[in-house]
Scaffold this active site. Structure first.
Site, PDB file in Angstrom:
ATOM      1  N   ARG A 314      35.103  39.524  31.886  1.00  0.00           N
ATOM      2  CA  ARG A 314      34.818  40.637  32.092  1.00  0.00           C
ATOM      3  C   ARG A 314      32.985  41.085  32.216  1.00  0.00           C
ATOM      4  O   ARG A 314      33.153  41.558  33.636  1.00  0.00           O
ATOM      5  CB  ARG A 314      35.476  41.700  32.172  1.00  0.00           C
ATOM      6  CG  ARG A 314      37.074  42.317  32.467  1.00  0.00           C
ATOM      7  CD  ARG A 314      37.681  42.877  30.673  1.00  0.00           C
ATOM      8  NE  ARG A 314      39.322  42.975  31.840  1.00  0.00           N
ATOM      9  CZ  ARG A 314      39.755  44.077  31.491  1.00  0.00           C
ATOM     10  NH1 ARG A 314      39.916  44.324  30.573  1.00  0.00           N
ATOM     11  NH2 ARG A 314      41.360  43.816  31.885  1.00  0.00           N
ATOM     12  N   HIS A 458      38.770  41.582  40.169  1.00  0.00           N
ATOM     13  CA  HIS A 458      38.849  40.198  39.638  1.00  0.00           C
ATOM     14  C   HIS A 458      38.729  40.956  38.157  1.00  0.00           C
ATOM     15  O   HIS A 458      38.044  41.786  37.570  1.00  0.00           O
ATOM     16  CB  HIS A 458      36.967  39.534  39.545  1.00  0.00           C
ATOM     17  CG  HIS A 458      37.194  38.538  40.610  1.00  0.00           C
ATOM     18  ND1 HIS A 458      36.074  38.019  41.176  1.00  0.00           N
ATOM     19  CD2 HIS A 458      38.172  37.665  41.371  1.00  0.00           C
ATOM     20  CE1 HIS A 458      36.668  36.614  42.306  1.00  0.00           C
ATOM     21  NE2 HIS A 458      38.075  36.657  42.321  1.00  0.00           N
ATOM     22  N   GLU A 459      39.419  39.929  37.432  1.00  0.00           N
ATOM     23  CA  GLU A 459      39.914  40.428  35.553  1.00  0.00           C
ATOM     24  C   GLU A 459      40.376  42.199  36.052  1.00  0.00           C
ATOM     25  O   GLU A 459      39.648  42.657  34.813  1.00  0.00           O
ATOM     26  CB  GLU A 459      38.799  40.590  35.378  1.00  0.00           C
ATOM     27  CG  GLU A 459      38.180  38.690  35.181  1.00  0.00           C
ATOM     28  CD  GLU A 459      39.144  37.984  35.055  1.00  0.00           C
ATOM     29  OE1 GLU A 459      40.090  38.266  34.100  1.00  0.00           O
ATOM     30  OE2 GLU A 459      39.644  36.643  35.825  1.00  0.00           O
ATOM     31  N   GLY A 460      41.086  42.586  36.960  1.00  0.00           N
ATOM     32  CA  GLY A 460      40.961  44.276  36.473  1.00  0.00           C
ATOM     33  C   GLY A 460      40.530  44.750  37.868  1.00  0.00           C
ATOM     34  O   GLY A 460      39.387  44.913  37.544  1.00  0.00           O
TER      35      GLY A 460
END
Length: 613
Positions: A314, A458-460
């Site tokens: 993140r 991306h990534e949440g």
């Protein structure tokens, strides 16, 4: 000013990275060794990554039924990065690493993200994969999988999402069952057979390395054959593309992991993105279907282990978004200086006999350039600040480590989401500066915009980060991290007031921080988790802008002090003051509007009749 000059100012003057060499882990380093790493990174990014960024985008991965094809330049760039030792930059010297501070490692990575984020993603994911195994794997797992990743022989992925589950990891259906007699005694860890489907897997299939190490989330069924509900039943498994011996050598046996299809994305086209089938029987192992996997950690502990990789990723996503914003800003600034268009208006109007002026002389173009600068430099400050917190958490004394860990947990959702939104806006402004040319492939800014649009997901997604921030992070340990951040913010405001010109900014920052406090209290008034986070997105925006304003004021204070002392590059420092002023005058006032629905408890989003949509 050059990117490198700004990076050095943030890293060495603001964050005092050289002071980390007083800690035992970094004792063999100095400001000179840090500079050498950055010199190497800058040169390698310019020589191996940047020249092929457009090619990686236009010659996107394709599958011929047997193998995935990528430009040869992609393989050469990924390999050059590994051979330079940069993939293992933060690891122990005993493992071939440099034992670099994470903040220096992040600064190194920024060059590659700026040069070609689609190519750099392979190295970023592999490093994160290996770091997880170094932290949570057994010695045998580290030797067989992490070390080859770090030295460039293998690459790595993270396999979380599934077609039917998306971000709802509690609903994943991939199952893992013990692989018969002796599976608990396998030297590489408890051995299982996995079956299931994983979606959106970056780097999931290619020929860039000898092996691909998949880290896969799956559930072990109970005695009744059913998968445990929710996230508590999730375990983590190493599933290599090619099987290895106990000593880590390739056996030549293909694991039962098959490419089901390629996803063709808006951006990051240089990074192959896949749908993978695990255990469907296309590549049977020992005569039967099921992908062989080795459990990492305890059964049911998979999500905790995977978040080691996800939290690192993140911060990296936010840094990547920042560097795309920066690349667009550099392109727009260069274009604005060279592109002649329009004439100044005098008392008699515009004189067509005079030559047109460069568009940078138009106030609205300056507005757009200054906004890009404020977003990109603010995002870089945020990413490097969080990277420095990683170092303090890992190598500081007990009190500092505890404080840094709490602040890092609080700021990680912001470090991921704020640059993903506002450096995307910077890319949009870069296109606008280019005018009609900005929409064409003759200029790089349209690719930067497309690449950056993926980082909001991306990534949440932003919504997930907002729920995480307001729903968990600001309340953790009774609000300890929030109080620690407010204390640092107040200290910045106090120091800024010593500079007369910055006193209005200090007042504005404290006013914004008070709104954040009011919004936090209002959201949780009555302690109702079911209603507290309905307006979380506005909270995330308001909180994020306040965090970045705090960092800008800190930087403005340093710039003012250095200018007064006659130290440093005056043009660079004046540029930082201009960007800080822009952010406080034109950006920070939006915080009140974003937080107003949170403070007022507006319930439209909770009560709206969806039939009216």
């Amino acid at each position: 000013m050059t990117f490198r000059a700004t990076l050095d100012l943030l890293l060495l003057d603001w964050l005092q990275a050289a002071a980390l060499t007083a800690r035992p882990r970094f004792a063999d380093h100095s400001a000179d060794t840090f500079a050498a790493v950055l010199d190497l990174s800058e040169r390698l990014a310019q020589d191996k990554f940047a020249p092929h960024n457009r090619r990686a985008d236009t010659e996107e991965p394709h599958f011929d039924g047997e193998r995935v094809h990528l430009p040869e330049a992609t393989r050469e760039a990924v390999q050059a990065h590994a051979e330079a030792g940069l993939r293992a930059a933060g690891q122990d010297a005993e493992c071939g690493g440099m034992q670099l501070p994470y903040v220096v490692e992040a600064a190194s990575r920024s060059f590659f993200m700026k040069a070609s984020i689609g190519i750099d993603a392979y190295a970023m994911l592999t490093t994160a994969n290996a770091n997880l195994l170094m932290a949570h794997g057994t010695p045998a797992q580290r030797a067989a999988f992490a070390v080859p990743e770090l030295d460039g022989r293998y690459t790595g992925t993270m396999c979380l999402s599934e077609p039917q589950a998306g971000s709802s990891l509690g609903d994943i259906l991939t199952r893992a069952v013990p692989d018969g007699a002796g599976s608990d005694a396998d030297p590489l860890g408890p051995r299982y057979r996995l079956q299931g489907h994983k979606m959106w897997i970056s780097g999931g299939e290619h020929e860039l390395a000898d092996n691909i190490v998949h880290l896969v989330l799956a559930k072990v069924p109970g005695a009744d054959g059913r998968l445990p509900p929710g996230v508590k039943g999730i375990s983590l498994f190493i599933v290599p593309r090619w099987l290895v011996n106990a000593d880590g050598r390739l056996t030549g046996t293909r694991n039962d992991v098959a490419l089901a299809g390629l996803n063709h994305k808006l951006g990051y086209r240089g990074t192959v993105n896949t749908l993978l089938n695990f255990g469907e029987g296309r590549y049977p192992v020992a005569g039967r279907a099921g992908a062989v996997g080795y459990r990492v950690g305890a059964e049911g502990d998979g999500l905790r282990c995977m978040f080691h990789m996800m939290n690192e990723a993140r911060i990296q996503v936010g840094l990547g978004a920042t560097m795309l914003g920066w690349a667009g800003y550099e392109a727009a600034l260069d274009y604005a200086r060279q592109r002649p268009q329009g004439r100044p208006a005098g008392p008699a109007g515009r004189d067509p006999a005079t030559p047109p002026r460069p568009i940078i002389e138009h106030p609205d173009v300056r507005r757009m350039l200054l906004a890009q600068k404020a977003y990109a430099e603010g995002g870089l400050a945020l990413g490097l600040y969080c990277a420095r917190l990683v170092d303090d958490k890992a190598t500081g004394d007990a009190a500092l480590a505890s404080e840094a860990g709490a602040l890092l947990e609080l700021l990680t959702p912001v470090a991921k989401s704020w640059p993903s939104e506002w450096c995307q806006e910077a890319n949009s402004l870069a296109i606008q500066v280019h005018g009609g040319y900005g929409y064409t492939r003759d200029f790089a800014v349209e690719q930067h915009w497309r690449d950056n649009r993926l980082n909001m997901i991306h990534e949440g997604t932003h919504g997930i980060q907002a729920q995480d921030l307001l729903g968990r992070k600001v309340r953790a340990e009774g609000g300890r991290a929030l109080a620690l951040w407010q204390a640092r913010l107040q200290d910045t405001a106090r120091r800024a007031r010593a500079v007369v010109a910055l006193q209005p900014m200090a007042d504005a920052l404290e006013d914004a921080a008070a709104l954040v406090t009011a919004a936090t209290q209002a959201a949780w008034r009555g302690d109702r988790p079911d209603v507290a986070t309905h307006n979380a997105m506005g909270y995330l925006r308001g909180f994020g802008h306040t965090v970045v304003a705090w960092l800008w004021l800190d930087l403005a204070t340093l710039a003012s002090q250095r200018l007064e002392a006659g130290a440093g590059d005056a043009q660079l420092l004046q540029g930082q003051l201009a960007a800080a002023r822009y952010f406080f005058v034109r950006e920070l006032p939006q915080v009140g509007a974003w937080l107003a629905p949170v403070i007022d408890g507006d319930d439209q989003l909770a009560t709206l009749d969806t039939d009216v949509l």
